[in-house]
Design a protein around this motif. Structure first.
Motif, PDB file in Angstrom:
ATOM      1  N   ALA A 152     -25.051  -0.636 -30.381  1.00 46.17           N
ATOM      2  CA  ALA A 152     -25.025  -0.271 -28.966  1.00 46.17           C
ATOM      3  C   ALA A 152     -25.713   1.064 -28.703  1.00 46.17           C
ATOM      4  O   ALA A 152     -26.195   1.305 -27.590  1.00 46.17           O
ATOM      5  CB  ALA A 152     -23.590  -0.231 -28.465  1.00 46.17           C
ATOM      6  N   ILE A 153     -25.748   1.940 -29.693  1.00 47.08           N
ATOM      7  CA  ILE A 153     -26.378   3.254 -29.497  1.00 47.08           C
ATOM      8  C   ILE A 153     -27.506   3.489 -30.497  1.00 47.08           C
ATOM      9  O   ILE A 153     -27.928   4.616 -30.713  1.00 47.08           O
ATOM     10  CB  ILE A 153     -25.335   4.390 -29.598  1.00 47.08           C
ATOM     11  N   SER A 154     -28.016   2.423 -31.105  1.00 44.24           N
ATOM     12  CA  SER A 154     -29.032   2.580 -32.140  1.00 44.24           C
ATOM     13  C   SER A 154     -30.433   2.682 -31.544  1.00 44.24           C
ATOM     14  O   SER A 154     -30.720   2.129 -30.480  1.00 44.24           O
ATOM     15  CB  SER A 154     -28.986   1.404 -33.118  1.00 44.24           C
ATOM     16  N   LEU A 162     -23.199  10.886 -27.528  1.00 44.96           N
ATOM     17  CA  LEU A 162     -21.929  10.444 -28.085  1.00 44.96           C
ATOM     18  C   LEU A 162     -22.051  10.317 -29.589  1.00 44.96           C
ATOM     19  O   LEU A 162     -22.773   9.458 -30.088  1.00 44.96           O
ATOM     20  CB  LEU A 162     -21.551   9.093 -27.475  1.00 44.96           C
ATOM     21  N   GLN A 163     -21.377  11.193 -30.331  1.00 44.94           N
ATOM     22  CA  GLN A 163     -21.451  11.111 -31.786  1.00 44.94           C
ATOM     23  C   GLN A 163     -20.184  11.665 -32.413  1.00 44.94           C
ATOM     24  O   GLN A 163     -19.423  12.379 -31.771  1.00 44.94           O
ATOM     25  CB  GLN A 163     -22.690  11.818 -32.326  1.00 44.94           C
ATOM     26  N   THR A 190     -30.487  15.246 -23.481  1.00 44.80           N
ATOM     27  CA  THR A 190     -29.125  15.630 -23.879  1.00 44.80           C
ATOM     28  C   THR A 190     -29.110  16.852 -24.787  1.00 44.80           C
ATOM     29  O   THR A 190     -28.032  17.388 -25.076  1.00 44.80           O
ATOM     30  CB  THR A 190     -28.416  14.470 -24.598  1.00 44.80           C
ATOM     31  N   LEU A 191     -30.271  17.303 -25.253  1.00 42.66           N
ATOM     32  CA  LEU A 191     -30.327  18.454 -26.147  1.00 42.66           C
ATOM     33  C   LEU A 191     -29.830  19.699 -25.412  1.00 42.66           C
ATOM     34  O   LEU A 191     -30.338  20.055 -24.350  1.00 42.66           O
ATOM     35  CB  LEU A 191     -31.757  18.665 -26.646  1.00 42.66           C
ATOM     36  N   ALA A 225     -11.222  12.158 -29.368  1.00 41.01           N
ATOM     37  CA  ALA A 225     -12.670  11.963 -29.418  1.00 41.01           C
ATOM     38  C   ALA A 225     -12.993  10.606 -30.006  1.00 41.01           C
ATOM     39  O   ALA A 225     -12.225  10.060 -30.788  1.00 41.01           O
ATOM     40  CB  ALA A 225     -13.324  13.057 -30.262  1.00 41.01           C
ATOM     41  N   VAL A 226     -14.169  10.073 -29.634  1.00 46.37           N
ATOM     42  CA  VAL A 226     -14.605   8.801 -30.204  1.00 46.37           C
ATOM     43  C   VAL A 226     -14.789   8.981 -31.691  1.00 46.37           C
ATOM     44  O   VAL A 226     -15.462   9.884 -32.147  1.00 46.37           O
ATOM     45  CB  VAL A 226     -15.935   8.362 -29.578  1.00 46.37           C
TER      46      VAL A 226
END
Length: 654
Positions: free
Chosen positions: A226-228, A481-482, A552-553, A603-604
């Motif tokens: 999904a976030i790759s 998101l990490q 996002t940086l 947090a995720v």
């Protein structure tokens, strides 16, 4: 590999429960071999230096090369030897003797490699060190000791006599789905608080509450796709990733017991959907803040039996959790390899952990330092190389649980940074907890996620380095998101970032073997070569260009608690924080440490509960106290001699 008897009391308790010759709750399968061939690894290493791979050179016991010789990137035997040395320290939870011993080894090795050690940053910390836990049903047809897998991380201690109360099921307790728990933790917290508010006043006062969790939540590796931005698994499509079971205890969900204080409970027992073999010694949730209630965790079979007993008649239960809190000081290490330029590349990881994987990034740091420091003129990095090792990912403490505190303590280095490289959890093989097949090795390496600043960092650094490595089941993922502790480099500091992590089912397990039977040294060596390639590409990259292409940086995504954090560290000479006999000149006290810390948002991917293990004595009491002195090196048959560690791993070992 013969499973060694670990000197720490987690290991002693396991050995007493499982019996001679058995592993921690399972019969050990043969170690899964790497799916990366030796030729691929050699090709990757050769690509790092733009010339044929350097032949192995004699290495002293300290790991430094003979005078004038180039230290190669580590072969499997070399990286295995250093990981074994780490495991020999015992569990390296913040403030435990093994943690201090490992930090000393890292400092010594970085010094021996020729790096400059900066003054250490020190942090005061209250270290929870569970020593004894047990659960017993005192009356009814099922009276007797209960098998407990672990104690909940940083939960309040009891006296040696424990606490007693009726065992009551938390009927109607929220059971969020996996995706909801990961993507909307605030909603899950709100549902739990609503449940607590609906409990009739005084109805649970003095009870031992049995809370049934859906942990680990049932997930697949679609959470990666999904976030790759790039998936590397030859012969497979994105849909194949969605077939991979990614149910992981460290992902939770795990409640915060600070939300339960109004109920007046005596204690809590969490049941899970995990088997005993997978849950035993698990240290989830490692991000938990200090908890105001004593809590234990049991597996699905034990949980089902407890529910039946509680439903039949609310029997009295006695819960014991003796958990001294020691006031210690944790040290944060910074080592510098000067280059021609003041601009720098920051390689970072954390030093605390439970086993051979959490956290073996320090072994990779040492390997990179040995190699890059040994290169002759003309092959050296142009930019300065900085190694940052922060101390408290398992601390439940804002700032030191990720790179945030290091960043705030070293603004000059951050200001000069071209890029940051975060390294975690190398050499992990995949183990699945299946109700039908049991807890078993799948035969694959664990999925490895690499969060990468988008734009030129992805295009010219991360993707070409991953392609060259030929590593399989590795995915490049996009921020913000990490779940890596190196995330603040991208978000808080605005430094282009490549940050890798594996999340195997056993990631935060404390066991006698340190989970070494699951370590693939060939895979780990290839991953170190990948990171060396990333460092070289950062060294050659255009600094201004790297800061483009990712909106996002520099957009801080930390919790309100994290964004309000102000560093409280002090600087001191980087020497052992202890005298080798106790944690940090610590003073022990029973019960809970300061509870003024705010409760952070879940947090995720936040990791999960405290490790320890099986029954001892008549009441199935678990002796888990950290040793008072440094842990002796366990007898590990087949462990390669560090002096000859570039030989292949011994037969039957990792």
């Amino acid at each position: 590999m013969r499973e060694s008897g670990h000197p720490d009391p987690f290991g002693r308790a396991l050995a007493q429960v499982d019996g001679p010759g058995s592993g921690p709750g399972i019969t050990r399968r043969g170690l899964v071999r790497s799916t990366v061939t030796a030729s691929a690894m050699a090709a990757a290493m050769a690509g790092i230096t733009d010339r044929p791979a350097v032949a192995a050179t004699p290495v002293r016991a300290t790991g430094t090369a003979t005078a004038g010789a180039v230290v190669p990137l580590p072969a499997p035997g070399r990286i295995e030897a250093d990981v074994r040395r780490m495991v020999a320290c015992g569990p390296r939870l913040p403030g435990w003797p093994g943690h201090d011993e490992w930090c000393t080894w890292l400092t010594d090795e970085l010094t021996a490699a020729g790096l400059r050690i900066e003054p250490c940053d020190e942090y005061a910390y209250d270290s929870y060190q569970p020593a004894d836990f047990a659960l017993e049903i005192l009356d009814g047809p099922g009276a007797g000791p209960v098998e407990v897998a672990t104690a909940y991380v940083r939960s309040a201690g009891t006296s040696a006599q424990g606490v007693t109360g009726p065992l009551v099921v938390a009927d109607g307790f929220p059971t969020p789905g996996a995706i909801e728990a990961l993507t909307n933790p605030a909603a899950v917290t709100a549902a739990i608080r609503a449940w607590v508010a609906a409990v009739p006043a005084q109805s649970l006062r003095g009870a031992v509450l049995l809370i049934e969790l859906t942990t680990p939540a049932q997930l697949t590796a679609v959470v990666f796709t999904a976030i790759s931005t790039y998936l590397q698994w030859d012969g497979h499509e994105a849909a194949d990733w969605g077939e991979i079971d990614y149910s992981r205890l460290w992902l939770g969900p795990w409640p915060d017991l600070n939300d339960f204080t109004s109920l007046g409970l005596a204690g809590v027992v969490f049941t899970t959907t995990a088997s005993r073999a997978a849950l035993r010694g698990n240290y989830s949730s490692h991000t938990a803040r200090p908890q105001p209630l004593p809590a234990l965790v049991v597996d699905r079979e034990t949980g089902a039996a407890l529910r039946a007993q509680a439903t039949a008649g609310r029997p009295r239960a006695r819960l014991t959790l003796v958990s001294p809190v020691k006031q210690v000081r944790l040290r944060q290490i910074t080592a510098v390899l000067p280059g021609e330029s003041d601009e720098c590349v920051i390689v970072n990881t954390h030093t605390d952990g439970q086993n051979a994987f959490e956290e073996n990034g320090g072994a990779a740091v040492v390997a990179l330092a040995r190699h890059f420091a040994s290169l002759p003129a003309g092959r050296r990095l142009r930019r300065t190389l900085v190694f940052a090792l922060y101390p408290g990912h398992m601390s439940g403490r804002v700032g030191i649980e990720n790179a945030r505190a290091w960043i705030l303590r070293h603004p000059d280095l951050v200001r000069r940074a071209v890029g940051a490289v975060s390294i975690e959890h190398l050499g992990a093989t995949e183990w699945i907890d299946d109700p039908e097949r049991g807890y078993h090795a799948s035969g694959e390496n664990e999925i490895y996620g690499i969060w990468t600043t988008q734009g030129p960092t992805f295009d010219t650094i991360a993707r070409p380095a991953l392609v060259a490595s030929r590593l399989q089941r590795h995915a490049l993922l996009r921020p913000p998101l990490q779940i890596t502790p190196g995330a603040p480099f991208h978000s808080l500091a605005g430094v282009p970032h490549v940050s890798g992590i594996a999340g195997p089912s056993y990631l935060v397990v404390v066991s006698p073997s340190g989970e070494l039977d699951k370590f693939d040294a060939g895979l780990a060596a290839t991953q170190v070569a990948f990171y060396a390639d990333v460092v070289r590409r950062f060294d050659a990259a255009d600094r201004a260009a790297l800061r483009t292409g990712d909106p996002t940086l520099g957009q801080d995504t930390g919790t309100p608690e994290e964004r309000a954090y102000r560093d409280t560290g002090t600087s001191t000479a980087c020497v052992p924080a202890t005298d080798g006999s106790a944690a940090g000149g610590s003073t022990a006290r029973d019960g809970l440490g300061p509870v003024g810390w705010l409760v952070g948002a879940v947090a995720v991917g936040a990791a999960l509960t405290t490790g320890a293990v099986a029954a001892v004595r008549a009441r199935r009491r678990h002796r888990t106290k950290p040793p008072a002195g440094p842990s002796p090196t366990p007898d590990m048959d087949g462990a390669p001699d560090p002096a000859g560690a570039d030989d292949p791993p011994t037969s039957g070992s990792a």
